[in-house]
Motif scaffolding. Sequence first.
Motif: not given
Lengths: 445, 445
Positions: A249-254, A289-295, B221-232
């Motif tokens: 979460e930390l790494v992919f957060s802003s 990343h090409r479909w998530t658009h996260h860079e 358990t399904g996928m490991n879900l985070q907060d809705p705002d988290a990058p997928v």
Amino acid sequence: MRMEDMILVSVDDHICEPPDMWQQHVPAKWKERAPRLVHKPDGSDVWLFEGKQIPNVGLNAVAGRAPEEYGMEPTALSQLRAGCYDIDARIEDMNANGVLGSLCFPSVPGFVGELFGREAKAGQRELAITMLRAYNDWHIDEWCGKYPGRFVPLAIPPIWDPEEMAREVRRVAPKGCHAVTFADTPGGLGYPSLHSEHWDPFWKACADEGTVACIHIGSGTGMNLQDPDAPVEIMIATTPATLLNCATELVFSSIFTKFPALKIALSEGGIGWIPYLLERIDYVHEHHHRWTHHEFPGGKKPSEVFREHVICCFIDDAIGVRNRDAIGIDNITWECDYPHSDTTWPNAPEILWRSLAGLSDAEIPKITWQNAVRHFQYDPFKHIPKEQCTVGALRAQAKHVDLTLVRGRGGKKPSDYARGYCTVGDIMKQMTGAFSTAFDSDARV
Amino acid sequence: MRMEDMILVSVDDHICEPPDMWQQHVPAKWKERAPRLVHKPDGSDVWLFEGKQIPNVGLNAVAGRAPEEYGMEPTALSQLRAGCYDIDARIEDMNANGVLGSLCFPSVPGFVGELFGREAKAGQRELAITMLRAYNDWHIDEWCGKYPGRFVPLAIPPIWDPEEMAREVRRVAPKGCHAVTFADTPGGLGYPSLHSEHWDPFWKACADEGTVACIHIGSGTGMNLQDPDAPVEIMIATTPATLLNCATELVFSSIFTKFPALKIALSEGGIGWIPYLLERIDYVHEHHHRWTHHEFPGGKKPSEVFREHVICCFIDDAIGVRNRDAIGIDNITWECDYPHSDTTWPNAPEILWRSLAGLSDAEIPKITWQNAVRHFQYDPFKHIPKEQCTVGALRAQAKHVDLTLVRGRGGKKPSDYARGYCTVGDIMKQMTGAFSTAFDSDARV
């Protein structure tokens, strides 16, 4: 290099708060409302605060007990080894273990000061910030202050208000405190997630002051619980790696994009899983990343972001040390976890030395002290000549410390062992009432 | 050894069920009630079963698409690469990827046949077992049967009844099926935990028949879900390691003590975290067993129990391969994950070869095929001469297969990308209604 020549700085130990800690740092008008330790007729101690009792005077603080009695949950300070709460005894225990420096997490207030956070939520914000500041002042000035050079101070944050958190970070930094706790999953405590701008004032203050946010296992999500019938080892074994989620979460957060100077430490998470995670996050980034658009800024890989910003630590983790090149040797620190049951005290040097077999004389100090000193702006040698800081030198001062394992110190047993071994359910029943509940008036106050 | 000389057996791929699969194996009296594929006016396909629709005809089955379009969730079979559901096309895709053998998980019934489990719970036990057996017969006789030697058959279990599960394991074993699915956390599906005796008849049947229980990520358990705002990416990156919890539960459960011949495979979990876990569980056992009273038979260490009973696999995991000695080279298998977005198809040999750099000619075959062949009682060379099973030989047969990445195949977009990148919340909204819901009558049946 010899084992005796290592210098050890532990970035994860724990304080059991002593009863007199509130005497010096609470303004007169609030003194009556400070937490106080109450001795109950049944021999137990509880902390009393705002009409509620907190019985966990020494949650899992079993160092010094025979392993057969690690499961007996202490219910009174008298059941603890004095080093848990007494600063002079703590120093002797550190010396006996060859440990120079220690960063200590709180017990009664919760990892991120939730005890005060609850009062703030209930409208008692002035009470909450007063007690929190008093806690931090006691921790920095008294606990860490009495033996200069022996502690890395760690503040708790006014978690209920990011602007207040920022003020506290800036208030304690000039006192030499460059570490503050935070939660692995703030949502677990009812606060916004790591992906919310809510926390930005706090991150900014940490980045400005060079203060490391320390995220301890269990600080947001609690222990990793299984079915009540599961052997309790499963909970104990799997909880550290819950920080794998937090690290991702930390790494992919802003957060690190916005605050490029920010450093975050993962506490008690271990390190052996980190090489896997770094390979995995690079794969996922490259693959998706090409479909998530996260860079990431500058086209960085997520593993690079991790290495620039995240500090990790281990108790005993030979596989992590073996793969140090895949983690980043400048990010690895060591911990002792005194006085909890996972601790290697008082044999930390022997156990650590085993994991460090084959490392060069340049690598060992990075892991055992140099990284901690650099990341936490901690300068022990200003106070203590370096040659007096080694395992051998410290142990030489502690020959009188009694390390005999004790039995019969008492405490609350896990529940019934109905399956023949201790289960997650046995521990959950044992812990019933161990946290904040209505004050039970059957007590000597 | 050259890359072209490898033999590849993938122990984790996926089927998107073809519409005609129910024709041959459902007894006449039940035929009307078998699931059927419905083409809706909006162009989408749904499976219709007992008045409910299941729109996930090809959940995340995006192999062959340009990576920019991995996020477009297929809503009709026509949007899929034919290899997803057509057995002849599948073989060509396997050949093009140099893959000899494949173990395929189900899509529409759920990993452990939950689709039928729900009917059984609602009292329709005969319907449920009839459809489940038909599914397994189709899978074994048609999907795997058409190309002998190319598939490792995998049954789904009548999860609602352990005695029925045992009967099904024993029924399909003589048909050559020695793998059956199970859930990482059965409690997540409303069933008893791994620590319950409830499952014993099933484990006994698996042990008796030498049938491997395959536990796929997300199966309980399904996928490991985070907060809705988290990058997928966080969800994608962290879900495989959710099996760390399951692996620990398995080792400390009494399953392997009661059924010493039992083997369990972890599917899509990766392997790089396993060395850490094995060191950690040994530490926890050694450190805590004196108070927990949990022991392993013969004084074994938990890491030994793991190595005797648990099989693991990876898609691309250089760090796990590097530390193969700490896992156990006889436990490691490989997977391709066709046709899901994490797949390395059609470049699996090239990507795998990179991770295998430095391994001996004795080690490589263990990982790429020998372990899979032994654990799953799979004998491809009875049907196909070994020299025709290599990457090079299979690819030589597939020169005509079109591997051009396609665009514009269509599907349902992730939600609004309001943060500029795809979040967990965007995917959750995208998946709304992707699972079993009331049938929407606005449809051509």
